[in-house]
Design an enzyme around this catalytic site. Structure first.
Site, PDB file in Angstrom:
ATOM      1  N   HIS A 267       0.830  -1.201  -0.017  1.00  0.00           N
ATOM      2  CA  HIS A 267      -0.185  -0.050  -0.061  1.00  0.00           C
ATOM      3  C   HIS A 267       0.863   1.227  -0.048  1.00  0.00           C
ATOM      4  CE1 HIS A 267      -3.344   2.627   1.109  1.00  0.00           C
ATOM      5  NE2 HIS A 267      -4.111   1.638   0.542  1.00  0.00           N
ATOM      6  N   ASP A 318      -8.105  -5.413  -0.803  1.00  0.00           N
ATOM      7  CA  ASP A 318      -8.667  -6.371  -1.856  1.00  0.00           C
ATOM      8  C   ASP A 318      -8.102  -7.665  -1.659  1.00  0.00           C
ATOM      9  OD1 ASP A 318      -9.428  -4.216  -3.476  1.00  0.00           O
ATOM     10  OD2 ASP A 318      -7.442  -3.562  -3.952  1.00  0.00           O
TER      11      ASP A 318
HETATM   12  C1  COA Z   1      -0.328  -0.671  -4.054  1.00  0.00           C
HETATM   13  C2  COA Z   1       1.003  -0.318  -4.497  1.00  0.00           C
HETATM   14  C3  COA Z   1       0.830   0.158  -6.147  1.00  0.00           C
HETATM   15  C4  COA Z   1       1.835   0.614  -3.657  1.00  0.00           C
HETATM   16  O1  COA Z   1       2.863   0.740  -4.399  1.00  0.00           O
HETATM   17  P1  COA Z   1       3.989   1.806  -3.930  1.00  0.00           P
HETATM   18  O2  COA Z   1       3.702   2.732  -2.886  1.00  0.00           O
HETATM   19  O3  COA Z   1       4.469   2.603  -5.089  1.00  0.00           O
HETATM   20  O4  COA Z   1       5.166   0.942  -3.548  1.00  0.00           O
HETATM   21  P2  COA Z   1       6.584   0.587  -4.302  1.00  0.00           P
HETATM   22  O5  COA Z   1       5.973   0.230  -5.632  1.00  0.00           O
HETATM   23  O6  COA Z   1       7.430   1.833  -4.043  1.00  0.00           O
HETATM   24  O7  COA Z   1       7.078  -0.691  -3.510  1.00  0.00           O
HETATM   25  C5  COA Z   1       7.948  -0.657  -2.273  1.00  0.00           C
HETATM   26  C6  COA Z   1       8.806  -1.968  -2.492  1.00  0.00           C
HETATM   27  O8  COA Z   1       7.501  -3.278  -2.050  1.00  0.00           O
HETATM   28  C7  COA Z   1       7.460  -3.902  -3.143  1.00  0.00           C
HETATM   29  N1  COA Z   1       6.203  -4.450  -3.359  1.00  0.00           N
HETATM   30  C8  COA Z   1       5.071  -3.418  -3.019  1.00  0.00           C
HETATM   31  N2  COA Z   1       3.932  -4.069  -3.354  1.00  0.00           N
HETATM   32  C9  COA Z   1       4.233  -5.463  -3.800  1.00  0.00           C
HETATM   33  C10 COA Z   1       3.474  -6.412  -4.191  1.00  0.00           C
HETATM   34  N3  COA Z   1       1.940  -6.373  -4.308  1.00  0.00           N
HETATM   35  N4  COA Z   1       3.977  -7.653  -4.468  1.00  0.00           N
HETATM   36  C11 COA Z   1       5.390  -7.575  -4.566  1.00  0.00           C
HETATM   37  N5  COA Z   1       6.178  -6.781  -3.948  1.00  0.00           N
HETATM   38  C12 COA Z   1       5.521  -5.488  -3.637  1.00  0.00           C
HETATM   39  C13 COA Z   1       8.202  -3.312  -4.419  1.00  0.00           C
HETATM   40  O9  COA Z   1       8.456  -4.314  -5.404  1.00  0.00           O
HETATM   41  C14 COA Z   1       9.354  -2.515  -3.867  1.00  0.00           C
HETATM   42  O10 COA Z   1      10.194  -3.243  -3.407  1.00  0.00           O
HETATM   43  P3  COA Z   1      11.463  -3.208  -3.750  1.00  0.00           P
HETATM   44  O11 COA Z   1      11.993  -1.797  -2.835  1.00  0.00           O
HETATM   45  O12 COA Z   1      12.583  -4.274  -3.481  1.00  0.00           O
HETATM   46  O13 COA Z   1      11.694  -2.697  -5.158  1.00  0.00           O
HETATM   47  C15 COA Z   1       1.733  -1.746  -4.513  1.00  0.00           C
HETATM   48  O14 COA Z   1       1.868  -2.171  -3.470  1.00  0.00           O
HETATM   49  C16 COA Z   1       1.089  -2.875  -5.696  1.00  0.00           C
HETATM   50  O15 COA Z   1       1.377  -2.626  -6.745  1.00  0.00           O
HETATM   51  N6  COA Z   1       0.209  -3.617  -4.993  1.00  0.00           N
HETATM   52  C17 COA Z   1      -0.283  -4.729  -5.631  1.00  0.00           C
HETATM   53  C18 COA Z   1      -1.748  -4.308  -6.578  1.00  0.00           C
HETATM   54  C19 COA Z   1      -2.741  -3.969  -5.292  1.00  0.00           C
HETATM   55  O16 COA Z   1      -2.832  -4.712  -4.387  1.00  0.00           O
HETATM   56  N7  COA Z   1      -3.315  -2.729  -5.340  1.00  0.00           N
HETATM   57  C20 COA Z   1      -4.387  -2.332  -4.597  1.00  0.00           C
HETATM   58  C21 COA Z   1      -4.274  -1.326  -3.567  1.00  0.00           C
HETATM   59  S1  COA Z   1      -5.195  -0.934  -2.265  1.00  0.00           S
END
Ligand code: COA
Length: 381
Positions: A267, A318
């Site tokens: 998140h 989710d």
């Molecule tokens: C929600 C989301 C977009 C937030 O992303 P964000 O704030 O941009 O977080 P980041 O992309 O900076 O992630 C930070 C780290 O956690 C990892 N990470 C974050 N979400 C992840 C996931 N769902 N699965 C695997 N790794 C994940 C990233 O790869 C990153 O790792 P790294 O530092 O080794 O590269 C992201 O967690 C995601 O894509 N989740 C899956 C989709 C989802 O469930 N969305 C619903 C949100 S309510």
């Protein structure tokens, strides 16, 4: 020719992370402590004790309703659930493979054309449109499901509230007590969540003094994406793909090694467990056991253990909402639309808050292209 210095000095905040773009009283996401508040009330105090209608009233009026106000809102909303026949016809005309979120986005646009006050942003018009929209979004989704199944659409039952009617009109069978409680909980937990991507979209549209239907249509487009509301559908598809609890370790390990995102985890704001996941986990377990889907809860639970240990990230709203919705008999393709039906309440609260103290939302960008390129006429290119 160089770009002016004021452009060079601009600092881009990718994804607007940490940028404060609005003041709000509607909800507060305390990411560090894993708490969510609606108008100052912790969702842990509201969950299982309130109906969706109470939450709608709270988000729109900044206070909880008394019995009389709640009964009035509930009856107004249920009587507003019917759709114009032209919108039902349009739903019938949509191709069978169109995503429910695309149909919903189109239906909201179309509804605006049958609303005599569509372009009015007065307080009275907004409060009527707000009630209509929160009532009509669940009907669009339920009617689409019935039409796709070749069954007649159903009228709302005045004995049921919005959440109960949604399940009844979608499936054709009224919810039992536990289903009613869980459907209300699902709607209640998704109703608002700070300045998330779709809420921001709605506020940007409202800030141009465009109308409420336009703001909702835009928000639906934003919620549809897999990084936002679209994740719940992807979670279910992943669980179906895994099939057996014994396959979880290999499957998830493979995804992590390939640096793939596990849907339903992580998140932007929460650095600990998403407080909504706690409630949904409990009902995922209860409903899956009750409906002979125990393997789906077992798979989910194992995934949570592996991902949390390996990456230090937690399930978001989710993750367990997928199995809850599945156990309630909602088809997978409709999961994100159910999220939208609930979030419509929050989007509307934000649109009205934006109108009440509006300033056009218009950020700027840093130009990284060339300047002063020499123009070549078409016949010499
Ligand atoms: C929600 C989301 C977009 C937030 O992303 P964000 O704030 O941009 O977080 P980041 O992309 O900076 O992630 C930070 C780290 O956690 C990892 N990470 C974050 N979400 C992840 C996931 N769902 N699965 C695997 N790794 C994940 C990233 O790869 C990153 O790792 P790294 O530092 O080794 O590269 C992201 O967690 C995601 O894509 N989740 C899956 C989709 C989802 O469930 N969305 C619903 C949100 S309510």
């Amino acid at each position: 020719m160089g770009v002016p210095a004021d452009n060079e000095d601009k600092i881009v905040v990718r994804g607007l992370e940490g940028v404060v773009a609005a003041e709000t009283r509607i909800s507060y996401v305390d990411g560090a402590n894993g708490q969510l508040y609606y108008q100052g009330y912790s969702i842990h105090d509201l969950a299982e004790k309130t109906s969706f209608e109470e939450i709608v009233f709270l988000l729109w009026n900044a206070r909880l309703p008394d019995r009389r106000e709640l009964a009035a809102l509930r009856s107004d909303l249920v009587s507003d659930m019917r759709l114009p026949s032209q919108v039902i016809k349009m739903i019938e005309l949509t191709p069978p493979n169109a995503h429910p979120m695309s149909v919903l986005r189109t239906a909201i646009s179309m509804l605006s054309m049958y609303d005599p006050d569509a372009n009015l942003v007065s307080e009275d018009a907004n409060s009527r449109k707000a009630r209509n929209l929160v009532a009509q979004v669940p009907t669009i989704i339920a009617d689409l499901n019935r039409i796709r199944a070749g069954k007649p659409v159903l009228s709302p039952d005045p004995e049921l509230g919005i959440a109960g009617n949604f399940l009844y009109m979608m499936r054709g069978t009224p919810p039992d007590d536990q289903e009613q409680l869980v459907m209300d909980l699902l709607f209640m937990l998704h109703a608002d969540h700070g300045l998330n991507a779709s809420t921001f979209t709605a506020r940007v549209i409202a800030s141009t003094l465009s109308d409420m239907h336009s703001a909702l249509a835009g928000a639906i487009g934003s919620l549809k994406g897999p990084l936002h509301g679209g994740a719940n559908q992807r979670v279910m598809e992943m669980l179906d793909d895994i099939e057996h609890p014994e396959r979880v370790q290999e499957y998830i390990q493979g995804m992590l090694e390939n640096r793939q995102r596990i849907m339903g985890f992580g998140h932007r704001v929460y650095r600990t467990e998403d407080p909504r996941a706690r409630h949904l986990r409990k009902y995922s377990e209860q409903l899956c056991n009750r409906t002979d889907k125990k393997h789906l809860y077992d798979i989910s639970h194992r995934i949570e253990k592996i991902v949390t240990e390996a990456k230090g990230i937690y399930p978001n709203v989710d993750f367990y909402s997928a199995t809850v919705q599945h156990a309630l008999g909602i088809p997978t393709q409709f999961f994100t639309a159910v999220f939208a039906a609930s979030r419509a309440a929050g989007w509307i609260a934000h649109v009205i808050e934006q109108y009440s103290d509006n300033r056009l939302i218009r950020p700027t960008s840093k130009y990284v292209g060339e300047l002063g390129r020499s123009f070549v006429p078409l016949d010499r290119r």
